[in-house]
Scaffold this motif. Sequence first.
Motif, PDB file in Angstrom:
ATOM      1  N   GLN A 218      12.515 -12.505 -22.137  1.00 44.46           N
ATOM      2  CA  GLN A 218      11.103 -12.789 -22.458  1.00 44.46           C
ATOM      3  C   GLN A 218      10.463 -13.633 -21.366  1.00 44.46           C
ATOM      4  O   GLN A 218       9.322 -13.379 -20.937  1.00 44.46           O
ATOM      5  CB  GLN A 218      11.047 -13.517 -23.807  1.00 44.46           C
ATOM      6  N   ALA A 219      11.265 -14.635 -20.882  1.00 46.36           N
ATOM      7  CA  ALA A 219      10.726 -15.507 -19.810  1.00 46.36           C
ATOM      8  C   ALA A 219      10.433 -14.680 -18.569  1.00 46.36           C
ATOM      9  O   ALA A 219       9.414 -14.882 -17.888  1.00 46.36           O
ATOM     10  CB  ALA A 219      11.729 -16.624 -19.516  1.00 46.36           C
ATOM     11  N   LYS A 220      11.332 -13.774 -18.270  1.00 43.72           N
ATOM     12  CA  LYS A 220      11.121 -12.936 -17.091  1.00 43.72           C
ATOM     13  C   LYS A 220       9.899 -12.059 -17.275  1.00 43.72           C
ATOM     14  O   LYS A 220       9.111 -11.866 -16.347  1.00 43.72           O
ATOM     15  CB  LYS A 220      12.353 -12.051 -16.861  1.00 43.72           C
ATOM     16  N   SER A 221       9.737 -11.540 -18.460  1.00 46.82           N
ATOM     17  CA  SER A 221       8.565 -10.698 -18.719  1.00 46.82           C
ATOM     18  C   SER A 221       7.283 -11.511 -18.561  1.00 46.82           C
ATOM     19  O   SER A 221       6.309 -11.047 -17.955  1.00 46.82           O
ATOM     20  CB  SER A 221       8.635 -10.104 -20.114  1.00 46.82           C
ATOM     21  N   ASP A 222       7.298 -12.738 -19.125  1.00 45.09           N
ATOM     22  CA  ASP A 222       6.113 -13.600 -18.994  1.00 45.09           C
ATOM     23  C   ASP A 222       5.837 -13.921 -17.531  1.00 45.09           C
ATOM     24  O   ASP A 222       4.672 -13.929 -17.066  1.00 45.09           O
ATOM     25  CB  ASP A 222       6.325 -14.907 -19.781  1.00 45.09           C
TER      26      ASP A 222
ATOM     27  N   ASN B 110       2.632 -13.010 -15.379  1.00 40.63           N
ATOM     28  CA  ASN B 110       1.806 -13.992 -14.649  1.00 40.63           C
ATOM     29  C   ASN B 110       1.728 -13.658 -13.167  1.00 40.63           C
ATOM     30  O   ASN B 110       0.659 -13.710 -12.539  1.00 40.63           O
ATOM     31  CB  ASN B 110       2.364 -15.410 -14.814  1.00 40.63           C
ATOM     32  N   MET B 111       2.853 -13.350 -12.613  1.00 42.25           N
ATOM     33  CA  MET B 111       2.934 -13.087 -11.177  1.00 42.25           C
ATOM     34  C   MET B 111       2.179 -11.822 -10.798  1.00 42.25           C
ATOM     35  O   MET B 111       1.729 -11.688  -9.654  1.00 42.25           O
ATOM     36  CB  MET B 111       4.411 -12.940 -10.755  1.00 42.25           C
ATOM     37  N   SER B 112       2.111 -10.940 -11.755  1.00 45.89           N
ATOM     38  CA  SER B 112       1.452  -9.659 -11.444  1.00 45.89           C
ATOM     39  C   SER B 112       0.035  -9.899 -10.937  1.00 45.89           C
ATOM     40  O   SER B 112      -0.401  -9.323  -9.942  1.00 45.89           O
ATOM     41  CB  SER B 112       1.462  -8.808 -12.718  1.00 45.89           C
ATOM     42  N   HIS B 113      -0.647 -10.769 -11.703  1.00 38.03           N
ATOM     43  CA  HIS B 113      -2.048 -11.060 -11.293  1.00 38.03           C
ATOM     44  C   HIS B 113      -2.057 -11.769  -9.950  1.00 38.03           C
ATOM     45  O   HIS B 113      -2.866 -11.436  -9.050  1.00 38.03           O
ATOM     46  CB  HIS B 113      -2.697 -11.913 -12.386  1.00 38.03           C
ATOM     47  N   GLU B 114      -1.156 -12.753  -9.788  1.00 42.79           N
ATOM     48  CA  GLU B 114      -1.144 -13.561  -8.575  1.00 42.79           C
ATOM     49  C   GLU B 114      -0.840 -12.704  -7.347  1.00 42.79           C
ATOM     50  O   GLU B 114      -1.320 -12.958  -6.241  1.00 42.79           O
ATOM     51  CB  GLU B 114      -0.102 -14.691  -8.689  1.00 42.79           C
ATOM     52  N   ILE B 115       0.005 -11.675  -7.531  1.00 40.68           N
ATOM     53  CA  ILE B 115       0.389 -10.835  -6.398  1.00 40.68           C
ATOM     54  C   ILE B 115      -0.699  -9.800  -6.128  1.00 40.68           C
ATOM     55  O   ILE B 115      -1.055  -9.525  -4.966  1.00 40.68           O
ATOM     56  CB  ILE B 115       1.736 -10.140  -6.671  1.00 40.68           C
TER      57      ILE B 115
ATOM     58  N   LEU C 179       2.311 -14.128   1.151  1.00 44.92           N
ATOM     59  CA  LEU C 179       3.627 -14.445   1.724  1.00 44.92           C
ATOM     60  C   LEU C 179       4.245 -15.666   1.069  1.00 44.92           C
ATOM     61  O   LEU C 179       5.437 -15.718   0.769  1.00 44.92           O
ATOM     62  CB  LEU C 179       3.471 -14.634   3.245  1.00 44.92           C
ATOM     63  N   LYS C 180       3.385 -16.672   0.877  1.00 43.41           N
ATOM     64  CA  LYS C 180       3.885 -17.898   0.247  1.00 43.41           C
ATOM     65  C   LYS C 180       4.372 -17.634  -1.148  1.00 43.41           C
ATOM     66  O   LYS C 180       5.429 -18.136  -1.576  1.00 43.41           O
ATOM     67  CB  LYS C 180       2.749 -18.922   0.254  1.00 43.41           C
ATOM     68  N   LEU C 181       3.614 -16.775  -1.836  1.00 44.76           N
ATOM     69  CA  LEU C 181       3.989 -16.420  -3.214  1.00 44.76           C
ATOM     70  C   LEU C 181       5.341 -15.706  -3.241  1.00 44.76           C
ATOM     71  O   LEU C 181       6.241 -16.034  -4.044  1.00 44.76           O
ATOM     72  CB  LEU C 181       2.906 -15.511  -3.799  1.00 44.76           C
ATOM     73  N   ILE C 182       5.463 -14.727  -2.313  1.00 43.59           N
ATOM     74  CA  ILE C 182       6.724 -13.982  -2.257  1.00 43.59           C
ATOM     75  C   ILE C 182       7.879 -14.881  -1.870  1.00 43.59           C
ATOM     76  O   ILE C 182       8.986 -14.793  -2.413  1.00 43.59           O
ATOM     77  CB  ILE C 182       6.592 -12.785  -1.299  1.00 43.59           C
TER      78      ILE C 182
END
Lengths: 450, 233
Positions: free
Chosen positions: A351-355, A359-364, A404-407
Amino acid sequence: MPHRIMKPVNIAPNSRADILFKSYQQRIYRRTDRMFAVLMVIQWFALMAAAYWISPLTWKGNVSHIHPHLSLAIYMGGALCLLPVFLAWRMPGQVITRHVIGIVQVLFSGLLIHVTGGRIETHFHIFGSLAFLAIYRDWTVLVPATIIVAADHFIRGIFWPESVFGLAAPDHWRWIEHAGWVLFEDTFLIIACFQGVADARRMAVQTAALEENSKWRHLMVESSPDAVITIDHLANVIEWNGTASKLFGWTAFEVIGHPLGAMVLPPRHRHLLAEKMDQSLRSIGSPNSIARVEIEGTNKSGKEFPIEIAVSAIPTDMGTRFCVFIHDTSERRQAEQILREAKEAAELANQAKSDFLANMSHEIRTPLNGILGFTELLLRSADRDVETRKNFLQTIHSSGTHLLKLINDILDLSKIEAGQFVIEKERCSPHRIIAEAVSLLRVRAQEKCL
Amino acid sequence: MAEGTVLANDPPTDGITSFHWCRRPAIVPLTLAMMGWSACILFALGMSLDFTWRAGEAGNPPAHWPNEIAVLQSSQKPLVLVFLHPQCPCSRATLDELALAMAHTRGRFHYVAIFEHPEGRSDEWTKAELWKRAEAIPGLSLIDDDHGKLVRSVNARTSGDTVIYSPEGLLLFHGGLTPGRDHRGANPGRAFLESWSEKSSGEPVTAPVFGCPLCAAPPVTSSPQEECIRHAP
């Protein structure tokens, strides 16, 4: 017919069946020896009684004396008894004992016939004696007895034929005819002996096999990892294996004859045993004839632990019995608990990974869209002014840098989880790091009144 | 006891090799004991056979019947006289053989059984079991020989002694009717009776007699009366 009568039963020497067979034989020999010892004494008294009744006195003119037949009955009868009774007492079951008994028994017949004056009726004693001797199931015992009868008739035929054939000059083969009748009886007695021995051998083989099965069954029950308990229709314990003792702490001596429920179940569950017994009884013969239930059991010290009880009804000639298998489910329940917790943790992590991914989906996507969008604008608007194009490139650069920083942060996170994150030690200012973090989040914190 | 259980006190199962008395020290006394026992049995057997085969003292009847016997003749048939001791158990066989002979020679002889009645003995003593047995034989005349007169007249010595006189009073046969003491079976007396015909002639036939000595047959050295008086209870 003779082949079927005398079909041999093979027994390996020194095997359990061989030991049992020889034990049976010895018991028969000893028992028959004792029987004949008693019979000899009875015959002796009967002989004396017959002699006293038939010819108590002999007379010489006017004077009477004890008749020689009575003296013969007393002394020779007693002497005849002496050896077989002694051998039956001191050496029962021995070969010599039963052969002496066989010989003495026919001598008793002769004595009885003599004392009764050669009565034809008394001759039945010989045939009865041969039948008694066949009880030994040893055909060799009949041989000396038969030889004595034949020899007696042969010798009397020569010296005193009137006494045995009633003729002064009988045919020379007459004694053979008399011996032939004895051999006629012997034939069937010998067949009976062989049949008896074959039956005894068969019984020994079957008993040995039963013992082996019983021993194997006992070992199987004792080596079972579960408690195997046999109870009657009243739930009283009949059999109790070693595992049951280890599980509940009671010895077999302490539980046999007592109600099972009282020994292994807490009061709140005792009614379940009767229910399962009834359930199994009603479904005998069906695939679901074993009634199971998982409850708590209690050992001798009163400690409760989880168990699974399986009850199986078994109809027997002595009434219905129930076989109760009890398995300690403590370990299984622990394992189940561990699995359950592991599953929950896995689900939480998932569940944590899904969350996180949500979240990351938008950020990426956001900087990536920016990069792609402004790149497309540049491609489409080649006539735009340099300032505008510079702004577009600036935005693409900053988005790329942010992405890049995000990745890098995501990869660092993976490395940390995989335990492969390498920490480099270098000088830094904790104050500056904190100040940068505060300035970065000040605006949003103020917006949320934090 | 469960079938198949071998008892703790069961003997060794091999009846031959486990014969522990066959050990050298024990077999010798056992063998000697058995030999002694066998010798005793054979000795007793020999004594018994001697008693059975030993004939009684042979009498000496006159070649022509005495007057005491002549008066017994009631027909023109040969007279068969059987002298019996009333208490002799061996004479049962004599009576049985007599009955058989009478059945085989129906009507050809006149049969008389003479029971010795010694002085000093009661009628019950004389007419005991043997008398009753003789009474049951059809056609047999019984005589209570008071003081043994008839016994002495033919000099009969042994119970079962049988004397046969022709209708003319000539001695035809003298001897017993059994092959041994208290033994039934073929015998010279019965054979004589069954084979006799009026044309038979020659010396009287004799046969051994097996039975108890008669009271009226004293030993050679004393008179019959003295012997009976000396031994009377």
